[in-house]
Design a protein around this motif. Structure first.
Motif, PDB file in Angstrom:
ATOM      1  N   MET A 132      84.146  54.332 -15.015  1.00  9.33           N
ATOM      2  CA  MET A 132      84.290  55.771 -15.268  1.00  9.33           C
ATOM      3  C   MET A 132      85.639  56.293 -14.766  1.00  9.33           C
ATOM      4  SD  MET A 132      82.960  58.522 -16.535  1.00  9.33           S
ATOM      5  CE  MET A 132      81.256  58.041 -16.791  1.00  9.33           C
ATOM      6  N   ALA A 133      86.005  55.890 -13.550  1.00  6.91           N
ATOM      7  CA  ALA A 133      87.279  56.331 -12.975  1.00  6.91           C
ATOM      8  C   ALA A 133      88.450  55.843 -13.806  1.00  6.91           C
ATOM      9  CB  ALA A 133      87.406  55.830 -11.544  1.00  6.91           C
ATOM     10  N   SER A 134      88.348  54.589 -14.293  1.00  5.66           N
ATOM     11  CA  SER A 134      89.415  54.015 -15.116  1.00  5.66           C
ATOM     12  C   SER A 134      89.557  54.782 -16.424  1.00  5.66           C
ATOM     13  CB  SER A 134      89.126  52.539 -15.397  1.00  5.66           C
ATOM     14  OG  SER A 134      90.085  52.007 -16.251  1.00  5.66           O
ATOM     15  N   THR A 135      88.407  55.123 -17.041  1.00  2.00           N
ATOM     16  CA  THR A 135      88.429  55.875 -18.298  1.00  2.00           C
ATOM     17  C   THR A 135      89.082  57.236 -18.103  1.00  2.00           C
ATOM     18  OG1 THR A 135      86.408  54.779 -19.032  1.00  2.00           O
ATOM     19  CG2 THR A 135      86.993  56.837 -20.134  1.00  2.00           C
ATOM     20  N   HIS A 136      88.714  57.910 -17.002  1.00  2.00           N
ATOM     21  CA  HIS A 136      89.303  59.226 -16.697  1.00  2.00           C
ATOM     22  C   HIS A 136      90.801  59.114 -16.462  1.00  2.00           C
ATOM     23  CE1 HIS A 136      89.593  63.316 -15.242  1.00  2.00           C
ATOM     24  NE2 HIS A 136      90.163  62.888 -14.129  1.00  2.00           N
ATOM     25  N   SER A 137      91.229  58.037 -15.761  1.00  2.00           N
ATOM     26  CA  SER A 137      92.650  57.816 -15.483  1.00  2.00           C
ATOM     27  C   SER A 137      93.424  57.589 -16.770  1.00  2.00           C
ATOM     28  CB  SER A 137      92.807  56.611 -14.548  1.00  2.00           C
ATOM     29  OG  SER A 137      94.167  56.303 -14.365  1.00  2.00           O
ATOM     30  N   ASN A 138      92.854  56.775 -17.683  1.00  2.00           N
ATOM     31  CA  ASN A 138      93.522  56.512 -18.957  1.00  2.00           C
ATOM     32  C   ASN A 138      93.639  57.788 -19.789  1.00  2.00           C
ATOM     33  OD1 ASN A 138      93.978  53.805 -18.528  1.00  2.00           O
ATOM     34  ND2 ASN A 138      92.078  53.144 -19.467  1.00  2.00           N
ATOM     35  N   HIS A 139      92.589  58.602 -19.761  1.00  2.00           N
ATOM     36  CA  HIS A 139      92.618  59.856 -20.523  1.00  2.00           C
ATOM     37  C   HIS A 139      93.701  60.783 -19.969  1.00  2.00           C
ATOM     38  CE1 HIS A 139      91.151  63.763 -22.143  1.00  2.00           C
ATOM     39  NE2 HIS A 139      90.808  62.999 -23.170  1.00  2.00           N
ATOM     40  N   SER A 140      93.795  60.858 -18.646  1.00  2.00           N
ATOM     41  CA  SER A 140      94.831  61.686 -18.014  1.00  2.00           C
ATOM     42  C   SER A 140      96.224  61.177 -18.352  1.00  2.00           C
ATOM     43  CB  SER A 140      94.643  61.695 -16.492  1.00  2.00           C
ATOM     44  OG  SER A 140      93.402  62.257 -16.136  1.00  2.00           O
ATOM     45  N   LYS A 141      96.381  59.834 -18.364  1.00  2.00           N
ATOM     46  CA  LYS A 141      97.666  59.237 -18.730  1.00  2.00           C
ATOM     47  C   LYS A 141      98.031  59.608 -20.175  1.00  2.00           C
ATOM     48  CE  LYS A 141      98.242  54.964 -17.505  1.00  2.00           C
ATOM     49  NZ  LYS A 141      98.135  53.476 -17.511  1.00  2.00           N
ATOM     50  N   GLY A 142      97.023  59.548 -21.052  1.00  2.00           N
ATOM     51  CA  GLY A 142      97.249  59.903 -22.446  1.00  2.00           C
ATOM     52  C   GLY A 142      97.655  61.352 -22.610  1.00  2.00           C
ATOM     53  N   LEU A 143      97.011  62.241 -21.856  1.00  2.00           N
ATOM     54  CA  LEU A 143      97.345  63.664 -21.921  1.00  2.00           C
ATOM     55  C   LEU A 143      98.776  63.919 -21.453  1.00  2.00           C
ATOM     56  CD1 LEU A 143      94.057  65.297 -20.553  1.00  2.00           C
ATOM     57  CD2 LEU A 143      94.886  65.347 -22.908  1.00  2.00           C
ATOM     58  N   LEU A 144      99.179  63.246 -20.366  1.00  2.00           N
ATOM     59  CA  LEU A 144     100.534  63.423 -19.841  1.00  2.00           C
ATOM     60  C   LEU A 144     101.573  62.905 -20.838  1.00  2.00           C
ATOM     61  CD1 LEU A 144     102.449  64.207 -17.551  1.00  2.00           C
ATOM     62  CD2 LEU A 144     102.107  61.925 -16.569  1.00  2.00           C
ATOM     63  N   LEU A 145     101.346  61.707 -21.375  1.00  2.00           N
ATOM     64  CA  LEU A 145     102.279  61.117 -22.340  1.00  2.00           C
ATOM     65  C   LEU A 145     102.470  62.026 -23.548  1.00  2.00           C
ATOM     66  CD1 LEU A 145     101.424  57.298 -22.587  1.00  2.00           C
ATOM     67  CD2 LEU A 145     103.654  58.286 -22.068  1.00  2.00           C
ATOM     68  N   THR A 146     101.360  62.442 -24.142  1.00  2.00           N
ATOM     69  CA  THR A 146     101.453  63.230 -25.368  1.00  2.00           C
ATOM     70  C   THR A 146     102.010  64.627 -25.104  1.00  2.00           C
ATOM     71  OG1 THR A 146      99.081  63.662 -25.093  1.00  2.00           O
ATOM     72  CG2 THR A 146      99.697  62.008 -26.710  1.00  2.00           C
ATOM     73  N   ALA A 147     101.750  65.169 -23.909  1.00  2.00           N
ATOM     74  CA  ALA A 147     102.320  66.479 -23.568  1.00  2.00           C
ATOM     75  C   ALA A 147     103.846  66.399 -23.468  1.00  2.00           C
ATOM     76  CB  ALA A 147     101.735  66.987 -22.253  1.00  2.00           C
ATOM     77  N   ILE A 148     104.351  65.339 -22.835  1.00  2.00           N
ATOM     78  CA  ILE A 148     105.806  65.143 -22.736  1.00  2.00           C
ATOM     79  C   ILE A 148     106.405  64.971 -24.132  1.00  2.00           C
ATOM     80  CG2 ILE A 148     107.619  63.562 -21.950  1.00  2.00           C
ATOM     81  CD1 ILE A 148     105.814  62.974 -19.509  1.00  2.00           C
ATOM     82  N   GLY A 149     105.765  64.122 -24.947  1.00  2.00           N
ATOM     83  CA  GLY A 149     106.267  63.879 -26.304  1.00  2.00           C
ATOM     84  C   GLY A 149     106.246  65.132 -27.156  1.00  2.00           C
ATOM     85  N   GLY A 150     105.154  65.893 -27.079  1.00  2.00           N
ATOM     86  CA  GLY A 150     105.054  67.116 -27.866  1.00  2.00           C
ATOM     87  C   GLY A 150     106.074  68.152 -27.456  1.00  2.00           C
ATOM     88  N   MET A 151     106.315  68.277 -26.138  1.00  2.00           N
ATOM     89  CA  MET A 151     107.290  69.253 -25.651  1.00  2.00           C
ATOM     90  C   MET A 151     108.707  68.885 -26.093  1.00  2.00           C
ATOM     91  SD  MET A 151     107.092  72.058 -24.034  1.00  2.00           S
ATOM     92  CE  MET A 151     108.366  73.241 -23.627  1.00  2.00           C
ATOM     93  N   ALA A 152     109.035  67.589 -26.015  1.00  2.00           N
ATOM     94  CA  ALA A 152     110.369  67.146 -26.451  1.00  2.00           C
ATOM     95  C   ALA A 152     110.577  67.440 -27.939  1.00  2.00           C
ATOM     96  CB  ALA A 152     110.542  65.655 -26.173  1.00  2.00           C
ATOM     97  N   LEU A 153     109.514  67.288 -28.722  1.00  2.00           N
ATOM     98  CA  LEU A 153     109.610  67.458 -30.168  1.00  2.00           C
ATOM     99  C   LEU A 153     109.938  68.891 -30.579  1.00  2.00           C
ATOM    100  CD1 LEU A 153     109.245  65.600 -32.662  1.00  2.00           C
ATOM    101  CD2 LEU A 153     106.879  66.398 -32.790  1.00  2.00           C
ATOM    102  N   THR A 154     109.675  69.849 -29.695  1.00  2.00           N
ATOM    103  CA  THR A 154     109.884  71.260 -30.062  1.00  2.00           C
ATOM    104  C   THR A 154     111.345  71.599 -30.320  1.00  2.00           C
ATOM    105  OG1 THR A 154     110.114  72.087 -27.772  1.00  2.00           O
ATOM    106  CG2 THR A 154     107.875  71.929 -28.669  1.00  2.00           C
ATOM    107  N   VAL A 155     112.283  70.801 -29.788  1.00  2.00           N
ATOM    108  CA  VAL A 155     113.707  71.123 -29.987  1.00  2.00           C
ATOM    109  C   VAL A 155     114.320  70.329 -31.138  1.00  2.00           C
ATOM    110  CG1 VAL A 155     114.027  71.775 -27.580  1.00  2.00           C
ATOM    111  CG2 VAL A 155     114.483  69.426 -28.267  1.00  2.00           C
ATOM    112  N   ASP A 156     113.515  69.531 -31.827  1.00  2.00           N
ATOM    113  CA  ASP A 156     114.034  68.695 -32.918  1.00  2.00           C
ATOM    114  C   ASP A 156     114.654  69.542 -34.029  1.00  2.00           C
ATOM    115  OD1 ASP A 156     114.544  66.511 -34.593  1.00  2.00           O
ATOM    116  OD2 ASP A 156     112.510  66.504 -35.417  1.00  2.00           O
ATOM    117  N   ILE A 157     113.896  70.485 -34.560  1.00  2.00           N
ATOM    118  CA  ILE A 157     114.385  71.305 -35.679  1.00  2.00           C
ATOM    119  C   ILE A 157     115.594  72.150 -35.278  1.00  2.00           C
ATOM    120  CG2 ILE A 157     113.795  73.164 -37.288  1.00  2.00           C
ATOM    121  CD1 ILE A 157     110.940  72.046 -37.343  1.00  2.00           C
ATOM    122  N   PRO A 158     115.581  72.835 -34.119  1.00  2.00           N
ATOM    123  CA  PRO A 158     116.783  73.579 -33.721  1.00  2.00           C
ATOM    124  C   PRO A 158     118.034  72.701 -33.632  1.00  2.00           C
ATOM    125  CG  PRO A 158     114.926  74.270 -32.378  1.00  2.00           C
ATOM    126  CD  PRO A 158     114.451  73.106 -33.190  1.00  2.00           C
TER     127      PRO A 158
END
Length: 299
Positions: A1-27
């Motif tokens: 259970m702890a491992s699953t929660h850790s992986n989910h948190s890792k996924g959220l952090l990764l995708t949040a960083i990627g999504g935020m970086a993507l916001t300046v692509d079009i400008p």
């Protein structure tokens, strides 16, 4: 259970960083001020070179570096990201920024439908209602473009959203590390752009913006977002593309004074409100499941 929660948190952090970086692509694309084939060539070329350099450095320090293209699934994912890039750049030059990013938010619907069909991850009734609302929002945006010259660009945005959702679904199905695959996939639009530039000529007025975009922003966003499906469901990963939906029009409005049309704002408001409400519901359900699991373990 702890491992699953850790992986989910890792996924959220990764995708949040990627999504935020993507916001300046079009400008950054607009600041570079060039024709779309030249921009696509520079963006793809610098992204590909940056990916290879990063991979070689990683490889020199560790033999556990991810494969550039992991098998047949990797080839398909690379192809989809490549086609998505072509459709995306074409849309940038043929519709408004607001229309483009609002329609790209539709990839959450595509991701949910594809996961349902191919991964047997059937969406809940609340998710299906959210999808219907989003379809309505996109129809308002696309419908307002008929006769304005933006319809082709809107359809290219829809195509890009579908390619991204398909790549996310296949990545999740394979369970493989696709971080570099998305970056290598830009070679496809790069080759096409090189051919077109040889016919039409090269023009980029401020190349440093697109070099920064391709060498820094794209590797960060593509790598993080392409790795997200290892830890999160397809629709969850697609949700983080919505950061671009919310922020990119704001950056473009501030820098270029490009004001969205009324129908674009109405359709976009429907999309964003639906996704915020659905995300809040998902978060609430996740907390309930965790609390229930904790009670069962204690018993």
């Amino acid at each position: 259970m702890a491992s699953t929660h850790s992986n989910h948190s890792k996924g959220l952090l990764l995708t949040a960083i990627g999504g935020m970086a993507l916001t300046v692509d079009i400008p950054l694309i607009k600041l570079a001020d060039g024709n779309h084939w030249s921009i696509l060539l520079m963006r793809s070329g610098t992204t590909f070179l940056a990916a290879i350099v990063i991979w070689l450095v990683w490889r020199s320090f560790s033999r556990n570096a991810p494969q550039l293209i992991p098998g047949r699934a990797g080839l398909v994912v690379a192809g989809l990201y490549g086609l998505g890039s072509i459709a995306f750049i074409t849309a940038v030059y043929n519709t408004s920024t607001a229309n483009l990013v609002f329609i790209l938010a539709f990839n959450t619907v595509f991701a949910a439908v594809l996961s349902w069909i191919f991964l047997r991850e059937r969406p809940r009734p609340v998710t299906m209602l959210a999808m219907l609302a989003m379809v309505g929002g996109v129809l308002i945006i696309v419908g307002s473009s008929i006769g304005t010259g933006h319809l082709f660009g809107d359809l290219m945005a829809v195509s890009s959203a579908f390619c991204i959702a398909s790549a996310i679904t296949i990545s999740r199905s394979s369970g493989k590390d696709m971080g570099f695959t998305a970056l290598v996939g830009v070679l496809i639009p790069g080759v096409l752009a090189a051919y077109m530039v040889s016919k039409t000529g090269f023009r980029v007025e401020a190349p440093w913006w697109i070099i920064f975009n391709g060498a820094v922003i794209m590797p960060i966003s593509f790598f993080c977002l392409a790795n997200g499906p290892k830890y999160l469901s397809g629709p969850e990963v697609a949700m983080f593309y919505l950061l671009e939906t919310v922020l990119a029009p704001i950056w473009v409005w501030i820098i270029f004074a490009e004001v969205p049309t009324r129908n674009s704002l109405i359709g976009g408001a429907i999309l964003i409100a639906t996704l915020v409400a659905h995300s809040a519901w998902q978060l609430s359900e996740s907390r309930k499941r965790k609390a229930s699991a904790a009670v069962q373990q204690a018993a």
